[in-house]
Each structure stands twice: as structure tokens, then as C-alpha cells.
Design a protein around this motif. Structure first.
Motif, PDB file in Angstrom:
ATOM      1  N   PRO A 286      32.141  34.622  47.345  1.00  0.00           N
ATOM      2  CA  PRO A 286      33.600  34.458  47.467  1.00  0.00           C
ATOM      3  C   PRO A 286      34.394  34.919  46.254  1.00  0.00           C
ATOM      4  O   PRO A 286      35.339  35.695  46.392  1.00  0.00           O
ATOM      5  N   VAL A 287      34.029  34.449  45.055  1.00  0.00           N
ATOM      6  CA  VAL A 287      34.817  34.806  43.870  1.00  0.00           C
ATOM      7  C   VAL A 287      34.665  36.293  43.551  1.00  0.00           C
ATOM      8  O   VAL A 287      35.652  36.964  43.200  1.00  0.00           O
ATOM      9  N   THR A 288      33.458  36.826  43.689  1.00  0.00           N
ATOM     10  CA  THR A 288      33.239  38.248  43.416  1.00  0.00           C
ATOM     11  C   THR A 288      33.994  39.119  44.408  1.00  0.00           C
ATOM     12  O   THR A 288      34.629  40.112  44.027  1.00  0.00           O
ATOM     13  N   ALA A 289      33.927  38.754  45.688  1.00  0.00           N
ATOM     14  CA  ALA A 289      34.645  39.522  46.710  1.00  0.00           C
ATOM     15  C   ALA A 289      36.149  39.501  46.450  1.00  0.00           C
ATOM     16  O   ALA A 289      36.832  40.516  46.613  1.00  0.00           O
ATOM     17  N   LEU A 290      36.663  38.342  46.039  1.00  0.00           N
ATOM     18  CA  LEU A 290      38.088  38.246  45.714  1.00  0.00           C
ATOM     19  C   LEU A 290      38.437  39.148  44.532  1.00  0.00           C
ATOM     20  O   LEU A 290      39.454  39.852  44.543  1.00  0.00           O
ATOM     21  N   MET A 291      37.583  39.155  43.509  1.00  0.00           N
ATOM     22  CA  MET A 291      37.843  39.991  42.337  1.00  0.00           C
ATOM     23  C   MET A 291      37.839  41.464  42.715  1.00  0.00           C
ATOM     24  O   MET A 291      38.699  42.235  42.256  1.00  0.00           O
ATOM     25  N   LEU A 292      36.907  41.875  43.560  1.00  0.00           N
ATOM     26  CA  LEU A 292      36.854  43.276  43.990  1.00  0.00           C
ATOM     27  C   LEU A 292      38.104  43.649  44.782  1.00  0.00           C
ATOM     28  O   LEU A 292      38.673  44.738  44.590  1.00  0.00           O
ATOM     29  N   ARG A 293      38.548  42.759  45.666  1.00  0.00           N
ATOM     30  CA  ARG A 293      39.762  43.046  46.443  1.00  0.00           C
ATOM     31  C   ARG A 293      40.981  43.153  45.531  1.00  0.00           C
ATOM     32  O   ARG A 293      41.821  44.053  45.687  1.00  0.00           O
ATOM     33  N   THR A 294      41.065  42.238  44.563  1.00  0.00           N
ATOM     34  CA  THR A 294      42.217  42.228  43.680  1.00  0.00           C
ATOM     35  C   THR A 294      42.231  43.444  42.768  1.00  0.00           C
ATOM     36  O   THR A 294      43.287  44.034  42.504  1.00  0.00           O
ATOM     37  N   LEU A 295      41.068  43.852  42.281  1.00  0.00           N
ATOM     38  CA  LEU A 295      40.973  45.075  41.491  1.00  0.00           C
ATOM     39  C   LEU A 295      41.402  46.286  42.314  1.00  0.00           C
ATOM     40  O   LEU A 295      42.128  47.168  41.822  1.00  0.00           O
ATOM     41  N   SER A 296      40.964  46.346  43.564  1.00  0.00           N
ATOM     42  CA  SER A 296      41.327  47.468  44.433  1.00  0.00           C
ATOM     43  C   SER A 296      42.829  47.507  44.668  1.00  0.00           C
ATOM     44  O   SER A 296      43.448  48.583  44.670  1.00  0.00           O
ATOM     45  N   GLU A 297      43.437  46.349  44.865  1.00  0.00           N
ATOM     46  CA  GLU A 297      44.881  46.290  45.070  1.00  0.00           C
ATOM     47  C   GLU A 297      45.635  46.707  43.818  1.00  0.00           C
ATOM     48  O   GLU A 297      46.636  47.424  43.884  1.00  0.00           O
ATOM     49  N   ALA A 298      45.149  46.259  42.640  1.00  0.00           N
ATOM     50  CA  ALA A 298      45.792  46.637  41.386  1.00  0.00           C
ATOM     51  C   ALA A 298      45.670  48.139  41.158  1.00  0.00           C
ATOM     52  O   ALA A 298      46.621  48.792  40.700  1.00  0.00           O
ATOM     53  N   ALA A 299      44.509  48.703  41.482  1.00  0.00           N
ATOM     54  CA  ALA A 299      44.306  50.146  41.314  1.00  0.00           C
ATOM     55  C   ALA A 299      45.218  50.935  42.238  1.00  0.00           C
ATOM     56  O   ALA A 299      45.812  51.946  41.846  1.00  0.00           O
ATOM     57  N   ALA A 300      45.362  50.458  43.480  1.00  0.00           N
ATOM     58  CA  ALA A 300      46.226  51.156  44.446  1.00  0.00           C
ATOM     59  C   ALA A 300      47.691  51.099  44.008  1.00  0.00           C
ATOM     60  O   ALA A 300      48.476  51.982  44.336  1.00  0.00           O
TER      61      ALA A 300
END
Length: 307
Positions: A286-300
Motif C-alpha cells: 500500500p505505502v509503496t504503491a501510493l508513493m509510486l502513484r504520487t511520484l508519477s503524478e508529480a512528474a506529470a
């Protein structure tokens, strides 16, 4: 190994003093309670109860277990609560190991979003250039590593990076020529790398300049590296002073803005792929998946390096 369900039943038998009363309170049959206690005694390797009239009396071993039963059940309940909190993203920790440009340009927006949406999640930051960041990940010193590579597939999906790591592509980071404002090519919309063959260069350390040296080799020359530094402000100052020029990633451009320097895209365009890496199988935590999603959103959401 004790079964936690048997410990819970044992605690109830101790409280009520009989199998029959425990069966009524827990909604089981009396034989079921008796079977559970026999299983617990087999695990303990010794009797826990002896008959005392119509009731039960604890043996010495039973008294020892009774003293620990409440603590065992409390610990299990606490652990269950903490696991639920992590699953619901109410708490947790993620250790990120990134390279300086990503830590400066990508991490702040990511951490700010997490702090606003999930204040119970703690982000801890380490700083290493690749491949040291990936080594830290494999050694368990971080949970997620940010790294870059020259190739780019552009689909933003999870990829098996080999050696037990899973890669999530975040962005395509363009490489830019950083020139003094008075340079003859400063007014160009694009710069051919081959036209910079005779320049003096500022480059990163031996481990960090691989992309730069490879790009120059592809353009047909070996760069004259006069200054070595990984400090973006030092690079900017040296270029502004006319001491040399540099090839910089677009990610760092916000750190390099100065009236006396200009950044120009390369022709043909060059770039590096910036990705997040996690151990295989951890991408769904859960926490890792959230971090990956948030990083992807920040990058976009990052602005283009060059307008």
C-alpha cells in the motif's frame, strides 16, 4: 507455536472457570472448547488445567501462560490495528534514495502531496547517484530508489529491471546545453552537440558523467573536461563566468536560472529516462504503491524544461 485463537479461548476458560461456561459465552459447543484446550496443551507440552470438583484449576504451567495471555492478545490486537492503519494508508514509512536533481525537482511536490493527503505517512530521504542508489535499494537501506538511464520507452508502466527490481518510468528528462549568455550559439533555438567540440566543459564526477561522455562520443568527439563538479550552483557560476559550458538535464534547470546563462535543447534531441525502482513484489504494498502513484503524478505535473 501457539494458535492465537486457542490463547483467546484459554483466557476465557481462565475467566469463567469451566469449559461449559466458555462454550456458552463464545457460542461454541463444549467439545469444541475441550478440543482447543487439548491442542493448546499439546503445543505447550504439558497440562494447563486439572479438575477441581466441577470446575478447573490451573497447573503451574497454566498459571505461567495465564500471566502472559493478556499481553499476547493485546500485542496481537495492536499489531492487527497497525496493519489496518498501513493498509488504509493512515500510517507507514517509505525510505527514498534519490539523486540530487530528483531530490530537488521531483521530491518536494511528492512529499507535499503526501503530507496533505496522508499525514500519517513518513517519508525519509537519502541521496545517492546511480548506481549507488540502486545498490542501497538492494541492500535494504531504502524502500524506493530514483535513478536514470539514457533509454526511454515512454509508456510509464512497470517494467522488470532485472536483478529483482521493478522499474516504473516517471519522465523523459531532456539534456540541454548550458551556455554563457554571450556565447555565439546562445540565440539559437537548438544546438548541435558537434558544434561544441572545441569547447571547455564542466562535467560531473566520473560515475555521474556517463550520459554526457556517451552523447559526445555519438557526436564524434571526446570532450575537454576542464572542471569536475556535481554542484549545480557551481556549474551555473562557472558557465556564467565563461569558464566553460555544460550539458545539464532539464530537471535541474530551475536551479540553474541566471541572467548570464542560457539553456538550449540539443539537435538531435537527447534525454535520459528517470524512473523509480522497488524490489520485485513490493510495488503492490500500500505505502509503496501510493508513493509510486504520487511520484508519477508529480512528474506529470512538472513544467517543460524549455518553453
Amino acid at each position: 507455536m501457539f494458535d492465537s485463537r486457542h490463547i483467546q479461548t484459554f483466557a476465557e476458560v481462565v475467566r469463567t472457570g469451566s469449559y461449559a461456561a466458555t462454550a456458552r459465552d463464545l457460542g461454541y459447543t463444549q467439545p469444541a472448547i475441550s478440543q482447543q484446550m487439548k491442542a493448546l496443551e499439546r503445543a505447550a507440552g504439558t497440562p494447563l488445567f486439572v479438575r477441581a470438583g466441577r470446575g478447573l484449576r490451573l497447573t503451574d504451567a497454566g498459571q505461567v501462560l495465564a500471566r502472559h495471555a493478556t499481553g499476547i492478545l493485546s500485542s496481537i490486537e495492536t499489531a492487527h490495528g497497525q496493519l489496518k492503519a498501513i493498509t488504509r494508508l493512515e500510517s507507514g514509512r517509505v525510505r527514498v534514495c534519490g539523486f540530487p536533481a530528483a531530490n530537488a525537482a521531483l521530491l518536494p511536490a511528492t512529499v507535499a502531496h503526501l503530507a496533505a493527503a496522508h499525514p500519517g505517512i513518513r517519508v525519509e530521504l537519502l541521496e545517492e547517484e546511480p548506481p549507488d542508489s540502486l545498490r542501497a535499494l538492494r541492500e535494504g537501506r531504502c524502500d524506493l530508489a530514483l535513478a536514470f538511464a539514457p533509454e526511454h520507452t515512454g509508456d510509464g508502466a512497470h517494467h522488470d529491471s532485472g536483478e529483482g527490481l521493478v522499474e516504473t518510468e516517471l519522465l523523459d528528462d531532456p539534456l540541454l546545453a548550458l551556455l554563457p549568455a554571450g556565447h555565439t550559439l546562445a540565440g539559437s533555438s537548438h544546438v548541435e552537440l558537434g558544434r561544441l567540440e572545441r569547447e571547455r566543459w564542466i562535467a560531473g564526477c566520473g560515475r555521474c558523467r556517463g550520459h554526457f561522455v556517451a552523447a559526445c562520443a555519438a557526436a564524434g568527439f571526446a570532450p575537454d573536461i576542464a572542471f569536475t563538479t556535481d554542484d549545480s550552483l557551481a556549474v551555473r557560476g562557472l558557465v556564467a563566468a565563461g569558464a566553460g559550458i555544460a550539458l545539464v538535464p532539464g530537471m535541474t534547470l530551475s536551479l540553474l536560472r541566471h541572467t548570464e546563462v542560457v539553456a538550449r535543447p540539443l539537435a538531435p534531441a537527447g534525454s535520459r529516462r528517470v524512473s523509480a525502482f522497488v524490489p520485485e513484489g513490493h510495488e503492490t504494498a500500500p505505502v509503496t504503491a501510493l508513493m509510486l502513484r504520487t511520484l508519477s503524478e508529480a512528474a506529470a505535473g512538472m513544467e517543460p524544461a524549455i518553453a
